[in-house]
Design a protein around this motif. Structure first.
Motif, PDB file in Angstrom:
ATOM      1  N   ALA A  42       0.807  -1.114   0.013  1.00 49.66           N
ATOM      2  CA  ALA A  42       0.073   0.002  -0.074  1.00 49.66           C
ATOM      3  C   ALA A  42       0.831   1.094  -0.048  1.00 49.66           C
ATOM      4  O   ALA A  42       0.527   2.177  -0.830  1.00 49.66           O
ATOM      5  CB  ALA A  42      -0.913   0.050   1.020  1.00 49.66           C
ATOM      6  N   GLN A  43       1.955   1.452   0.774  1.00 50.13           N
ATOM      7  CA  GLN A  43       2.773   2.572   0.975  1.00 50.13           C
ATOM      8  C   GLN A  43       3.511   2.542  -0.471  1.00 50.13           C
ATOM      9  O   GLN A  43       3.794   3.685  -1.001  1.00 50.13           O
ATOM     10  CB  GLN A  43       3.874   2.060   1.970  1.00 50.13           C
ATOM     11  N   GLY A  44       3.870   1.452  -1.174  1.00 53.73           N
ATOM     12  CA  GLY A  44       4.568   1.558  -2.256  1.00 53.73           C
ATOM     13  C   GLY A  44       3.259   2.170  -3.605  1.00 53.73           C
ATOM     14  O   GLY A  44       3.888   2.832  -4.426  1.00 53.73           O
ATOM     15  N   GLU A  45       2.225   1.639  -3.420  1.00 56.58           N
ATOM     16  CA  GLU A  45       1.246   2.317  -4.329  1.00 56.58           C
ATOM     17  C   GLU A  45       1.196   3.894  -4.161  1.00 56.58           C
ATOM     18  O   GLU A  45       0.868   4.648  -4.914  1.00 56.58           O
ATOM     19  CB  GLU A  45      -0.164   1.587  -4.283  1.00 56.58           C
ATOM     20  N   LEU A  46       1.157   4.026  -2.837  1.00 55.34           N
ATOM     21  CA  LEU A  46       0.882   5.597  -2.553  1.00 55.34           C
ATOM     22  C   LEU A  46       2.112   6.377  -3.209  1.00 55.34           C
ATOM     23  O   LEU A  46       1.971   7.502  -3.748  1.00 55.34           O
ATOM     24  CB  LEU A  46       0.886   5.789  -1.162  1.00 55.34           C
ATOM     25  N   LEU A  47       3.429   5.831  -2.994  1.00 55.64           N
ATOM     26  CA  LEU A  47       4.545   6.455  -3.673  1.00 55.64           C
ATOM     27  C   LEU A  47       4.451   6.498  -5.168  1.00 55.64           C
ATOM     28  O   LEU A  47       4.674   7.637  -5.727  1.00 55.64           O
ATOM     29  CB  LEU A  47       5.569   5.667  -3.149  1.00 55.64           C
ATOM     30  N   SER A  48       3.844   5.654  -5.735  1.00 57.65           N
ATOM     31  CA  SER A  48       3.724   5.545  -7.022  1.00 57.65           C
ATOM     32  C   SER A  48       2.868   6.557  -7.782  1.00 57.65           C
ATOM     33  O   SER A  48       3.030   7.197  -8.556  1.00 57.65           O
ATOM     34  CB  SER A  48       3.198   3.999  -7.668  1.00 57.65           C
ATOM     35  N   VAL A  49       1.542   6.743  -6.871  1.00 62.53           N
ATOM     36  CA  VAL A  49       0.521   7.796  -7.521  1.00 62.53           C
ATOM     37  C   VAL A  49       1.236   9.334  -7.217  1.00 62.53           C
ATOM     38  O   VAL A  49       1.026  10.005  -7.944  1.00 62.53           O
ATOM     39  CB  VAL A  49      -0.776   7.525  -6.735  1.00 62.53           C
ATOM     40  N   ARG A  50       1.996   9.167  -6.182  1.00 63.48           N
ATOM     41  CA  ARG A  50       2.668  10.615  -5.853  1.00 63.48           C
ATOM     42  C   ARG A  50       3.648  10.963  -6.908  1.00 63.48           C
ATOM     43  O   ARG A  50       3.661  12.149  -7.303  1.00 63.48           O
ATOM     44  CB  ARG A  50       3.071  10.666  -4.685  1.00 63.48           C
ATOM     45  N   ASN A  51       4.356   9.836  -7.567  1.00 68.73           N
ATOM     46  CA  ASN A  51       5.118  10.241  -8.611  1.00 68.73           C
ATOM     47  C   ASN A  51       4.641  10.450  -9.815  1.00 68.73           C
ATOM     48  O   ASN A  51       5.035  11.462 -10.574  1.00 68.73           O
ATOM     49  CB  ASN A  51       6.084   8.816  -8.803  1.00 68.73           C
ATOM     50  N   GLN A  52       3.282   9.873 -10.084  1.00 66.72           N
ATOM     51  CA  GLN A  52       2.604  10.266 -11.416  1.00 66.72           C
ATOM     52  C   GLN A  52       2.229  11.666 -11.309  1.00 66.72           C
ATOM     53  O   GLN A  52       2.123  12.509 -12.300  1.00 66.72           O
ATOM     54  CB  GLN A  52       1.521   9.184 -11.237  1.00 66.72           C
ATOM     55  N   ARG A  53       1.940  12.142  -9.902  1.00 60.06           N
ATOM     56  CA  ARG A  53       1.252  13.353 -10.036  1.00 60.06           C
ATOM     57  C   ARG A  53       2.474  14.563 -10.125  1.00 60.06           C
ATOM     58  O   ARG A  53       2.346  15.475 -10.835  1.00 60.06           O
ATOM     59  CB  ARG A  53       0.730  13.689  -8.325  1.00 60.06           C
TER      60      ARG A  53
END
Length: 138
Positions: free
Chosen positions: A99-110
């Motif tokens: 879940a933390q990895g997914e959060l980092l991924s979407v923040r990177n996309q932003r």
């Protein structure tokens, strides 16, 4: 003598052809410019819509990551009290890390989307040459 009388007529035809060619080139360049403007506006519109979508996704994933972290903490607490085995704790920990990895991924996309928006708006990468985008919040 006839040649000197007809020379201006032939010269006029050549000048008209040159004017027509120049006009056609101008119209072509105007069309290319219009297309460039439309493409730039489309890029800006897409980046703005994507920013909102990614923010909504980030909010949902952030909630999920927070809940997964709480579940991990609770699983470790239950393990310490002997109420849960290590396999269940490690599985809960894996879900929390994912879940933390997914959060980092979407923040990177932003962040990548904001860079795309900055460029679409004509910004560069040299801080001395372009204004900062202070209106965007993380």
């Amino acid at each position: 003598m006839i040649g000197s009388l007809t020379a201006p007529l032939f010269q006029g035809g050549r000048l008209k052809a040159q004017r027509d060619l120049t006009e056609a080139q101008f119209q072509e360049q105007l069309q290319q410019y219009s297309q460039t403007i439309l493409d730039a506006l489309r890029e800006v519109e897409t980046a703005l819509m994507r920013e909102q979508l990614l923010k909504d996704v980030e909010d949902v994933i952030a909630d999920s990551a927070s809940e997964a972290l709480q579940a991990e903490t609770q699983a470790w607490d239950l393990y310490r009290r002997g109420l849960r085995d290590i396999t269940a704790v490690l599985d809960t920990q894996r879900r929390s890390v994912n879940a933390q990895g997914e959060l980092l991924s979407v923040r990177n996309q932003r962040i990548q989307n904001r860079i795309d928006l900055h460029v679409a708006l004509g910004g560069g990468f040299n801080p001395d040459e372009s204004p900062a985008m202070e209106t965007m919040t993380p």
